[in-house]
Write a protein that holds these residues in place. Structure first.
Motif, mmCIF file in Angstrom:
data_model
loop_
_atom_site.group_PDB
_atom_site.id
_atom_site.type_symbol
_atom_site.label_atom_id
_atom_site.label_comp_id
_atom_site.label_asym_id
_atom_site.label_seq_id
_atom_site.Cartn_x
_atom_site.Cartn_y
_atom_site.Cartn_z
ATOM 1 N N LEU A 78 -45.406 -17.373 0.543
ATOM 2 C CA LEU A 78 -46.370 -16.559 1.066
ATOM 3 C C LEU A 78 -47.672 -16.949 1.486
ATOM 4 N N SER A 79 -47.850 -18.386 1.161
ATOM 5 C CA SER A 79 -48.653 -19.272 1.469
ATOM 6 C C SER A 79 -48.386 -20.151 2.785
ATOM 7 N N ASP A 80 -46.963 -20.334 3.260
ATOM 8 C CA ASP A 80 -46.962 -20.972 4.262
ATOM 9 C C ASP A 80 -47.471 -20.204 5.861
ATOM 10 N N ALA A 81 -48.351 -20.968 6.363
ATOM 11 C CA ALA A 81 -49.029 -20.792 7.693
ATOM 12 C C ALA A 81 -48.030 -20.520 8.716
ATOM 13 N N GLY A 82 -46.952 -21.190 8.700
ATOM 14 C CA GLY A 82 -45.745 -21.354 9.503
ATOM 15 C C GLY A 82 -44.590 -20.598 9.488
ATOM 16 N N LEU A 83 -44.780 -19.730 8.618
ATOM 17 C CA LEU A 83 -43.718 -18.850 8.068
ATOM 18 C C LEU A 83 -42.932 -18.104 9.233
ATOM 19 N N ARG A 84 -43.837 -17.426 10.159
ATOM 20 C CA ARG A 84 -43.122 -16.804 11.341
ATOM 21 C C ARG A 84 -42.440 -17.591 11.964
ATOM 22 N N PRO A 85 -42.608 -18.868 12.673
ATOM 23 C CA PRO A 85 -41.805 -19.661 13.485
ATOM 24 C C PRO A 85 -40.642 -20.073 12.530
ATOM 25 N N LEU A 86 -40.970 -20.401 11.136
ATOM 26 C CA LEU A 86 -39.966 -20.750 10.554
ATOM 27 C C LEU A 86 -38.604 -19.776 10.307
ATOM 28 N N LEU A 87 -38.927 -18.484 10.127
ATOM 29 C CA LEU A 87 -38.210 -17.520 10.100
ATOM 30 C C LEU A 87 -37.708 -17.040 11.339
ATOM 31 N N GLY A 88 -38.238 -17.304 12.617
ATOM 32 C CA GLY A 88 -37.572 -16.904 13.951
ATOM 33 C C GLY A 88 -37.025 -15.579 13.994
ATOM 34 N N ARG A 89 -35.730 -15.390 14.491
ATOM 35 C CA ARG A 89 -35.418 -14.026 14.764
ATOM 36 C C ARG A 89 -35.479 -13.134 13.379
ATOM 37 N N ASP A 90 -35.460 -13.977 12.112
ATOM 38 C CA ASP A 90 -35.554 -13.128 10.836
ATOM 39 C C ASP A 90 -36.917 -12.556 10.559
ATOM 40 N N TRP A 91 -37.984 -12.903 11.318
ATOM 41 C CA TRP A 91 -39.409 -12.330 11.028
ATOM 42 C C TRP A 91 -39.535 -10.946 11.109
ATOM 43 N N GLN A 92 -38.920 -10.289 12.170
ATOM 44 C CA GLN A 92 -39.073 -8.776 12.104
ATOM 45 C C GLN A 92 -38.123 -8.141 11.121
ATOM 46 N N ARG A 93 -37.193 -8.499 10.653
ATOM 47 C CA ARG A 93 -36.561 -7.924 9.552
ATOM 48 C C ARG A 93 -37.163 -8.152 8.263
ATOM 49 N N TYR A 94 -37.946 -9.377 8.006
ATOM 50 C CA TYR A 94 -38.694 -9.431 6.948
ATOM 51 C C TYR A 94 -39.873 -8.528 6.525
ATOM 52 N N ARG A 95 -40.607 -8.384 8.023
ATOM 53 C CA ARG A 95 -41.665 -7.614 8.102
ATOM 54 C C ARG A 95 -41.187 -6.013 7.946
ATOM 55 N N LEU A 140 -34.547 -25.199 13.542
ATOM 56 C CA LEU A 140 -33.230 -24.296 13.573
ATOM 57 C C LEU A 140 -33.296 -22.879 13.803
ATOM 58 N N ASP A 141 -32.044 -22.453 14.385
ATOM 59 C CA ASP A 141 -32.257 -21.027 14.693
ATOM 60 C C ASP A 141 -30.898 -20.466 13.911
ATOM 61 N N LEU A 142 -31.353 -20.003 12.849
ATOM 62 C CA LEU A 142 -30.332 -19.100 11.976
ATOM 63 C C LEU A 142 -29.876 -17.885 12.417
ATOM 64 N N SER A 143 -28.396 -17.912 12.551
ATOM 65 C CA SER A 143 -27.927 -16.438 13.114
ATOM 66 C C SER A 143 -26.827 -16.165 12.192
ATOM 67 N N TYR A 144 -26.298 -14.943 12.506
ATOM 68 C CA TYR A 144 -25.076 -14.485 11.749
ATOM 69 C C TYR A 144 -24.003 -14.031 12.300
ATOM 70 N N ARG A 145 -22.713 -14.565 11.826
ATOM 71 C CA ARG A 145 -21.557 -13.901 12.446
ATOM 72 C C ARG A 145 -21.004 -12.642 11.866
ATOM 73 N N ILE A 146 -20.096 -11.952 12.639
ATOM 74 C CA ILE A 146 -19.788 -10.776 12.167
ATOM 75 C C ILE A 146 -19.360 -10.612 10.512
ATOM 76 N N GLY A 147 -19.982 -9.906 9.850
ATOM 77 C CA GLY A 147 -19.903 -9.677 8.320
ATOM 78 C C GLY A 147 -20.908 -10.453 7.662
ATOM 79 N N GLY A 148 -21.811 -10.928 8.327
ATOM 80 C CA GLY A 148 -23.090 -11.560 7.846
ATOM 81 C C GLY A 148 -23.130 -13.099 7.516
ATOM 82 N N ARG A 149 -22.145 -13.886 7.753
ATOM 83 C CA ARG A 149 -21.886 -15.379 7.453
ATOM 84 C C ARG A 149 -23.079 -16.080 8.458
#
Length: 272
Positions: free
Chosen positions: A46-63, A96-105
């Motif tokens: 919650l205090s990380d000013a760089g959270l958005r770039p850290l989450l990358g493609r997961d940012w919108q899901r988080y929001r 790092l760009d975290l992504s997910y395979r079919i099934g969520g891995r």
């Protein structure tokens, strides 16, 4: 409860690590497993000013996640995955760009040096990374009770069921849970999740080795398994596959990628 060839998991209480244990574990054992609680990481998230770039493609899901508890669990689990993978790759988590395979891995897009597995239950987060092959982790509350009478035909092989039936009731319940977490970890490592019937493969109650439904050994030493009690209230199981790769090879993100890594793993698994 630890298994032969599986490194003990260790506790990371926040972004400060200790992350050197991940790099050492990957160099020495070919893999490392960490665990944390999402509450321990929440303040940093919650205090990380760089959270958005850290989450990358997961940012919108988080929001977009309305439920606060689910949102916080999501963001902290992704932070633990990225920090763990970054330690293994000796780079920055936001790179790092975290992504997910079919099934969520989860996997790290564009980087074949490591395999990643994630598990979470209640407030526990567990992450495994491996340099030498597939890895799967699974965790359950240690006090979870599974009914042998109701579940043994769906969860156990005939050999496992026969062995469990000879145990006292309290030990039988504990062994059922251990087997469940081992099977979850193994199928996660295979990328199958719950799609593989748990009564189609088993584990020796004493040896912890992979066995066929009739009790015969089902592997040739390429798999290692382990189960650990963590935080005094969770059971954490790990399944590691060894594809014959050198665990001491350089896994830094700036070195040449192992282009044949996944194909080697798939070929060995197919032979098994």
């Amino acid at each position: 409860m630890s298994g032969t060839g599986v490194a003990p998991p260790f506790h990371v209480t926040g972004p400060d690590g200790p992350w050197d244990k991940v790099a050492d574990g990957v160099a020495g054992h070919g893999h490392a497993v960490v665990y944390a609680t999402w509450g321990e990481w929440l303040t940093a998230a919650l205090s990380d000013a760089g959270l958005r770039p850290l989450l990358g493609r997961d940012w919108q899901r988080y929001r977009r996640t309305a439920d606060a508890a689910i949102r916080y669990r999501f963001v902290t689990s992704r932070m633990v995955v990225k920090y763990t993978a970054a330690a293994a790759l000796r780079t920055e988590p936001a790179a790092l760009d975290l992504s997910y395979r079919i099934g969520g891995r989860p996997y790290i897009r564009g980087l074949d040096q490591i395999e990643v597995s994630l598990s979470h239950t209640e407030d526990l987060i567990a992450v495994g990374v491996s340099r030498t092959g597939r890895i799967g982790v699974d965790a359950e509350p240690a006090d979870r009770r599974m009914s042998f009478e109701l579940l043994h035909d769906r969860v156990c092989t005939p050999a496992e069921a026969a062995g469990l039936a000879r145990l006292p009731a309290d030990r039988r319940a504990a062994e059922m849970l251990r087997l469940w977490t081992l099977k979850e970890a193994y199928t996660k490592a295979l990328g199958q999740g719950l799609r593989l019937d748990f009564n189609e493969f088993g584990f020796g109650l004493d040896s912890g080795e992979l066995i066929a439904p009739d009790g015969r050994p089902a592997a040739r030493g390429e798999w290692s398994f382990g189960t650990h009690h963590v935080l005094g209230r969770y059971l954490l199981s790990v399944a590691c596959h060894d594809a014959g790769l050198d665990p001491a090879a350089d896994t830094a993100v700036h070195t040449m990628l192992d282009e044949g890594f996944l194909s080697v793993v798939e070929e060995v698994l197919a032979e098994g």
